[in-house]
Design a protein around this motif. Structure first.
Motif, PDB file in Angstrom:
ATOM      1  N   MET A  46       0.825  -1.209   0.000  1.00 34.56           N
ATOM      2  CA  MET A  46       0.000   0.000   0.000  1.00 34.56           C
ATOM      3  C   MET A  46       0.864   1.265   0.000  1.00 34.56           C
ATOM      4  O   MET A  46       0.564   2.230  -0.703  1.00 34.56           O
ATOM      5  N   THR A  47       1.933   1.264   0.773  1.00 32.79           N
ATOM      6  CA  THR A  47       2.837   2.418   0.807  1.00 32.79           C
ATOM      7  C   THR A  47       3.440   2.646  -0.573  1.00 32.79           C
ATOM      8  O   THR A  47       3.477   3.784  -1.068  1.00 32.79           O
ATOM      9  N   ALA A  48       3.912   1.581  -1.208  1.00 30.95           N
ATOM     10  CA  ALA A  48       4.514   1.698  -2.533  1.00 30.95           C
ATOM     11  C   ALA A  48       3.484   2.152  -3.570  1.00 30.95           C
ATOM     12  O   ALA A  48       3.797   2.979  -4.441  1.00 30.95           O
ATOM     13  N   LEU A  49       2.257   1.649  -3.483  1.00 32.39           N
ATOM     14  CA  LEU A  49       1.210   2.058  -4.414  1.00 32.39           C
ATOM     15  C   LEU A  49       0.937   3.558  -4.285  1.00 32.39           C
ATOM     16  O   LEU A  49       0.864   4.282  -5.284  1.00 32.39           O
ATOM     17  N   ARG A  50       0.822   4.021  -3.073  1.00 30.10           N
ATOM     18  CA  ARG A  50       0.598   5.463  -2.854  1.00 30.10           C
ATOM     19  C   ARG A  50       1.812   6.283  -3.301  1.00 30.10           C
ATOM     20  O   ARG A  50       1.651   7.370  -3.869  1.00 30.10           O
ATOM     21  N   ASP A  51       3.007   5.777  -3.043  1.00 29.94           N
ATOM     22  CA  ASP A  51       4.223   6.474  -3.489  1.00 29.94           C
ATOM     23  C   ASP A  51       4.264   6.586  -5.011  1.00 29.94           C
ATOM     24  O   ASP A  51       4.665   7.616  -5.556  1.00 29.94           O
TER      25      ASP A  51
ATOM     26  N   VAL B  42       1.674   6.698  -7.051  1.00 26.58           N
ATOM     27  CA  VAL B  42       0.685   7.702  -7.443  1.00 26.58           C
ATOM     28  C   VAL B  42       1.242   9.106  -7.174  1.00 26.58           C
ATOM     29  O   VAL B  42       1.135   9.999  -8.014  1.00 26.58           O
ATOM     30  N   THR B  43       1.880   9.279  -6.032  1.00 28.56           N
ATOM     31  CA  THR B  43       2.447  10.587  -5.681  1.00 28.56           C
ATOM     32  C   THR B  43       3.548  10.996  -6.661  1.00 28.56           C
ATOM     33  O   THR B  43       3.644  12.166  -7.032  1.00 28.56           O
TER      34      THR B  43
ATOM     35  N   PHE C 286      -1.184  12.616 -11.484  1.00 29.02           N
ATOM     36  CA  PHE C 286      -2.113  12.315 -10.394  1.00 29.02           C
ATOM     37  C   PHE C 286      -1.766  13.151  -9.175  1.00 29.02           C
ATOM     38  O   PHE C 286      -0.605  13.479  -8.944  1.00 29.02           O
ATOM     39  N   GLU C 287      -2.782  13.448  -8.403  1.00 33.19           N
ATOM     40  CA  GLU C 287      -2.588  14.065  -7.099  1.00 33.19           C
ATOM     41  C   GLU C 287      -3.197  13.119  -6.072  1.00 33.19           C
ATOM     42  O   GLU C 287      -4.382  12.794  -6.147  1.00 33.19           O
ATOM     43  N   LEU C 288      -2.368  12.672  -5.130  1.00 38.33           N
ATOM     44  CA  LEU C 288      -2.847  11.751  -4.102  1.00 38.33           C
ATOM     45  C   LEU C 288      -3.536  12.535  -2.999  1.00 38.33           C
ATOM     46  O   LEU C 288      -2.963  13.452  -2.421  1.00 38.33           O
ATOM     47  N   MET C 289      -4.757  12.147  -2.723  1.00 36.57           N
ATOM     48  CA  MET C 289      -5.531  12.739  -1.638  1.00 36.57           C
ATOM     49  C   MET C 289      -5.529  11.742  -0.474  1.00 36.57           C
ATOM     50  O   MET C 289      -5.472  10.530  -0.692  1.00 36.57           O
ATOM     51  N   PRO C 290      -5.609  12.234   0.751  1.00 34.92           N
ATOM     52  CA  PRO C 290      -5.661  11.305   1.893  1.00 34.92           C
ATOM     53  C   PRO C 290      -6.900  10.413   1.815  1.00 34.92           C
ATOM     54  O   PRO C 290      -7.937  10.816   1.309  1.00 34.92           O
TER      55      PRO C 290
ATOM     56  N   VAL D 285      -3.095   0.263 -13.180  1.00 37.76           N
ATOM     57  CA  VAL D 285      -4.162   1.129 -12.672  1.00 37.76           C
ATOM     58  C   VAL D 285      -3.989   2.547 -13.201  1.00 37.76           C
ATOM     59  O   VAL D 285      -4.943   3.151 -13.705  1.00 37.76           O
ATOM     60  N   ARG D 286      -2.784   3.071 -13.098  1.00 35.16           N
ATOM     61  CA  ARG D 286      -2.557   4.445 -13.563  1.00 35.16           C
ATOM     62  C   ARG D 286      -2.814   4.558 -15.068  1.00 35.16           C
ATOM     63  O   ARG D 286      -3.469   5.501 -15.522  1.00 35.16           O
ATOM     64  N   ASP D 287      -2.334   3.583 -15.850  1.00 36.94           N
ATOM     65  CA  ASP D 287      -2.566   3.609 -17.294  1.00 36.94           C
ATOM     66  C   ASP D 287      -4.060   3.542 -17.616  1.00 36.94           C
ATOM     67  O   ASP D 287      -4.549   4.274 -18.480  1.00 36.94           O
ATOM     68  N   GLN D 288      -4.790   2.672 -16.944  1.00 35.42           N
ATOM     69  CA  GLN D 288      -6.216   2.527 -17.202  1.00 35.42           C
ATOM     70  C   GLN D 288      -6.991   3.787 -16.815  1.00 35.42           C
ATOM     71  O   GLN D 288      -7.933   4.183 -17.510  1.00 35.42           O
TER      72      GLN D 288
END
Length: 180
Positions: A69-74, A76-77, A82-86, A169-172
């Motif tokens: 999960m940490t790596a997935l959010r990293d 996206v960031t 993309f802008e990661l929201m909490p 996910v990001r590509d889709q």
């Protein structure tokens, strides 16, 4: 049939019931326009072990899921598109938190356009599935839903899986956005 057991687990968890009803629909994500970052929130995924292995690996799997999960959010960031929201929920959200509709409304009110949710299921000693779903928070329609299968149950296998899931996910999401 492997997917059937994961779907049963997801339905039992009550996480995606409303999503499957409209899963073939593509969201308009109208707030997202070319040139602007897509605002995304990633809720912690749930982990289910149905492998029936004799050794209890709960702690190891929770550590690997946290790292995933940490790596997935990293990822996206790090991607400027993309802008990661909490997240709109705490770490217990997948199992004990607010209902999905409430989470989507809260995420939308916080400015999130897409909420990413998921579940990881260990099927056997070497096979795991990841169900990832991206939902437009305004229309509450599924933008993207995909099963990923990965082999292995060590740190390296989990890291490879995360990189692949993240990229897909990001590509889709970007492809869905460009089709609007």
């Amino acid at each position: 049939m492997r997917h059937a057991s994961l779907l049963r687990a997801v339905a039992t968890a009550g996480l995606f019931t409303s999503l499957f009803l409209g899963s073939s629909l593509i969201s308009d994500a109208s707030a997202a326009t070319a040139g602007h970052a897509l605002t995304v929130s990633v809720d912690d995924f749930r982990y289910i072990d149905t492998s029936n292995e004799p050794t209890d690996q709960t702690a190891v799997h929770q550590d690997r899921l946290r790292a995933f999960m940490t790596a997935l959010r990293d990822d996206v960031t790090a991607d400027r598109r993309f802008e990661l929201m909490p997240s709109s929920c705490a770490s217990n959200c997948p199992t004990e938190g607010p209902a999905l509709g409430d989470r989507l409304r809260a995420a939308s009110q916080a400015g999130t356009q897409i909420l990413i949710i998921g579940i990881v299921q260990k099927l056997s000693t070497l096979v795991q599935n990841v169900l990832t779903v991206a939902v437009d928070t305004t229309s509450q329609r599924v933008v993207f839903k995909k099963f990923f299968t990965f082999r292995g149950d060590d740190d390296e296998a989990w890291q490879r899986a995360e990189r692949f899931v993240s990229e897909e996910v990001r590509d889709q999401l970007l492809e869905s956005r460009s089709q609007q």
